[in-house]
Scaffold this motif. Structure first.
Motif, PDB file in Angstrom:
ATOM      1  N   ALA A   1      52.603  19.729   9.304  1.00 45.65           N
ATOM      2  CA  ALA A   1      52.911  20.401   8.039  1.00 45.65           C
ATOM      3  C   ALA A   1      53.016  21.914   8.188  1.00 45.65           C
ATOM      4  O   ALA A   1      53.591  22.585   7.323  1.00 45.65           O
ATOM      5  N   MET A   2      52.464  22.469   9.270  1.00 50.67           N
ATOM      6  CA  MET A   2      52.495  23.914   9.454  1.00 50.67           C
ATOM      7  C   MET A   2      53.934  24.400   9.632  1.00 50.67           C
ATOM      8  O   MET A   2      54.804  23.666  10.119  1.00 50.67           O
ATOM      9  N   VAL A   3      54.183  25.644   9.241  1.00 54.60           N
ATOM     10  CA  VAL A   3      55.511  26.224   9.399  1.00 54.60           C
ATOM     11  C   VAL A   3      55.429  27.426  10.334  1.00 54.60           C
ATOM     12  O   VAL A   3      54.365  28.030  10.514  1.00 54.60           O
ATOM     13  N   VAL A   4      56.551  27.750  10.932  1.00 58.03           N
ATOM     14  CA  VAL A   4      56.664  28.904  11.831  1.00 58.03           C
ATOM     15  C   VAL A   4      57.614  29.905  11.208  1.00 58.03           C
ATOM     16  O   VAL A   4      58.705  29.538  10.753  1.00 58.03           O
ATOM     17  N   CYS A   5      57.187  31.165  11.177  1.00 57.42           N
ATOM     18  CA  CYS A   5      58.016  32.243  10.640  1.00 57.42           C
ATOM     19  C   CYS A   5      58.115  33.363  11.663  1.00 57.42           C
ATOM     20  O   CYS A   5      57.253  33.499  12.538  1.00 57.42           O
ATOM     21  N   ASP A   6      59.162  34.186  11.537  1.00 56.25           N
ATOM     22  CA  ASP A   6      59.196  35.393  12.347  1.00 56.25           C
ATOM     23  C   ASP A   6      58.374  36.465  11.648  1.00 56.25           C
ATOM     24  O   ASP A   6      57.807  36.232  10.569  1.00 56.25           O
ATOM     25  N   LEU A   7      58.275  37.631  12.253  1.00 57.02           N
ATOM     26  CA  LEU A   7      57.405  38.669  11.700  1.00 57.02           C
ATOM     27  C   LEU A   7      58.075  39.489  10.605  1.00 57.02           C
ATOM     28  O   LEU A   7      57.552  40.531  10.190  1.00 57.02           O
ATOM     29  N   ASP A   8      59.221  38.989  10.122  1.00 55.99           N
ATOM     30  CA  ASP A   8      59.787  39.482   8.867  1.00 55.99           C
ATOM     31  C   ASP A   8      59.543  38.480   7.749  1.00 55.99           C
ATOM     32  O   ASP A   8      59.989  38.688   6.619  1.00 55.99           O
ATOM     33  N   GLY A   9      58.864  37.381   8.081  1.00 55.87           N
ATOM     34  CA  GLY A   9      58.548  36.359   7.092  1.00 55.87           C
ATOM     35  C   GLY A   9      59.620  35.303   6.919  1.00 55.87           C
ATOM     36  O   GLY A   9      59.526  34.465   6.016  1.00 55.87           O
ATOM     37  N   THR A  10      60.642  35.307   7.771  1.00 51.48           N
ATOM     38  CA  THR A  10      61.732  34.339   7.673  1.00 51.48           C
ATOM     39  C   THR A  10      61.336  33.024   8.332  1.00 51.48           C
ATOM     40  O   THR A  10      60.798  33.013   9.443  1.00 51.48           O
ATOM     41  N   LEU A  11      61.592  31.923   7.657  1.00 46.00           N
ATOM     42  CA  LEU A  11      61.258  30.599   8.183  1.00 46.00           C
ATOM     43  C   LEU A  11      62.068  30.311   9.446  1.00 46.00           C
ATOM     44  O   LEU A  11      63.293  30.437   9.460  1.00 46.00           O
ATOM     45  N   VAL A  12      61.382  29.912  10.503  1.00 42.74           N
ATOM     46  CA  VAL A  12      62.013  29.568  11.768  1.00 42.74           C
ATOM     47  C   VAL A  12      61.936  28.071  12.024  1.00 42.74           C
ATOM     48  O   VAL A  12      62.861  27.475  12.573  1.00 42.74           O
ATOM     49  N   GLU A  13      60.826  27.466  11.626  1.00 46.89           N
ATOM     50  CA  GLU A  13      60.648  26.026  11.833  1.00 46.89           C
ATOM     51  C   GLU A  13      59.812  25.454  10.706  1.00 46.89           C
ATOM     52  O   GLU A  13      58.794  26.030  10.312  1.00 46.89           O
ATOM     53  N   GLY A  14      60.235  24.291  10.199  1.00 47.61           N
ATOM     54  CA  GLY A  14      59.512  23.617   9.129  1.00 47.61           C
ATOM     55  C   GLY A  14      60.433  23.321   7.971  1.00 47.61           C
ATOM     56  O   GLY A  14      61.457  23.985   7.791  1.00 47.61           O
ATOM     57  N   ASP A  15      60.062  22.312   7.188  1.00 40.05           N
ATOM     58  CA  ASP A  15      60.911  21.930   6.059  1.00 40.05           C
ATOM     59  C   ASP A  15      60.268  22.242   4.715  1.00 40.05           C
ATOM     60  O   ASP A  15      60.679  21.717   3.684  1.00 40.05           O
ATOM     61  N   ARG A  16      59.238  23.123   4.727  1.00 44.08           N
ATOM     62  CA  ARG A  16      58.592  23.540   3.487  1.00 44.08           C
ATOM     63  C   ARG A  16      58.572  25.055   3.400  1.00 44.08           C
ATOM     64  O   ARG A  16      58.659  25.749   4.419  1.00 44.08           O
ATOM     65  N   LYS A  17      58.447  25.574   2.198  1.00 47.58           N
ATOM     66  CA  LYS A  17      58.376  27.011   2.015  1.00 47.58           C
ATOM     67  C   LYS A  17      57.067  27.541   2.588  1.00 47.58           C
ATOM     68  O   LYS A  17      56.010  26.933   2.403  1.00 47.58           O
ATOM     69  N   PRO A  18      57.104  28.679   3.264  1.00 48.37           N
ATOM     70  CA  PRO A  18      55.866  29.270   3.782  1.00 48.37           C
ATOM     71  C   PRO A  18      54.961  29.740   2.649  1.00 48.37           C
ATOM     72  O   PRO A  18      55.400  29.910   1.496  1.00 48.37           O
TER      73      PRO A  18
END
Length: 236
Positions: free
Chosen positions: A76-93
């Motif tokens: 369920a965890m998501v991965v974002c870059d350090l601008d907060g943009t979603l990189v991996e995952g199917d849910r909102k951070p």
């Protein structure tokens, strides 16, 4: 900060192949650390979040927004870059992703960030009052008082700016964001969770002490000695 080059081999889900094992390990770790927040009575419902920096890349692992703690599996965890943009995952951070990302961008030594609305620490933040260093455990972990950060609204990186500005002027691993609640940092996500647990404990104890009278401040020299010993000698 490390940059992933355009030539890097990238998995279909957006995480570079060479980071796959590290990211998967961090997802497992961050999911397990989230369980410590309700276990230590630091959160209610879906509030609060833990994140971890991905070593060697401008990425972080963080919880998705508004998901029950019972459902926070590694997947369920998501991965974002350090601008907060979603990189991996199917849910909102998490709604606090921008704050976490700002901390990582501006404090490269930090590997973990935690946000809670724990009762006693948040009560101090509602008063916009620092927690005075009147306990040896505070000196050990935080090196002095717990400072108050500025009021900021969720939605951009204003909270992150307040966290960084406040903690750069302090040895504390915790900040009470005014009228909001505590954020804690650490060299790892585990250290940041530990700081959140200890913060709530000292916030409660100092509150109780104030009901009995005026807590007695510690001498700065004693605070310094305690902090140095705990950070450099204590433990295995």
């Amino acid at each position: 900060m490390s940059q992933t080059t355009a030539a890097s081999s990238t998995a279909p889900d957006g995480v570079p192949d060479e980071l796959r094992a590290v990211v998967d390990r961090l997802k497992t770790e961050v999911a397990a650390l989230h369980a410590e927040l309700p276990r230590n009575a630091l959160v209610v419902w879906t509030a609060g979040n833990v994140s971890a920096r991905v070593p060697g890349a401008d990425l972080m692992v963080i919880k998705p927004s508004g998901v029950s703690y019972d459902d926070l599996t590694p997947e369920a965890m998501v991965v974002c870059d350090l601008d907060g943009t979603l990189v991996e995952g199917d849910r909102k951070p998490s709604s606090d992703t921008a704050a976490h990302a700002y901390v990582y961008r501006h404090m490269p030594e930090i590997g973990g960030v935690v946000h809670t609305h724990s009762d006693y620490a948040t009560a101090w933040s509602a008063r916009r009052e620092p927690i005075p260093c009147v306990l040896t455990m505070m000196a050990d972990e935080f090196g002095g008082e717990i400072p108050v950060g500025p009021f900021a609204l969720i939605g951009d990186d204003s909270i992150g700016q307040g966290i960084v500005e406040t903690l750069r002027a302090s040895r504390s691993r915790a900040v009470l964001m005014a009228n909001h609640g505590p954020f804690t940092i650490g060299a790892s996500a585990r250290e940041a969770v530990k700081a959140a647990v200890m913060l709530e404990d000292v916030a409660r104890t100092v509150h109780f002490a104030r009901q009995l009278g005026t807590p007695v401040p510690m001498e700065q020299a004693d605070i310094d000695r305690l902090y140095d010993r705990y950070q450099n000698v204590y433990g295995q």
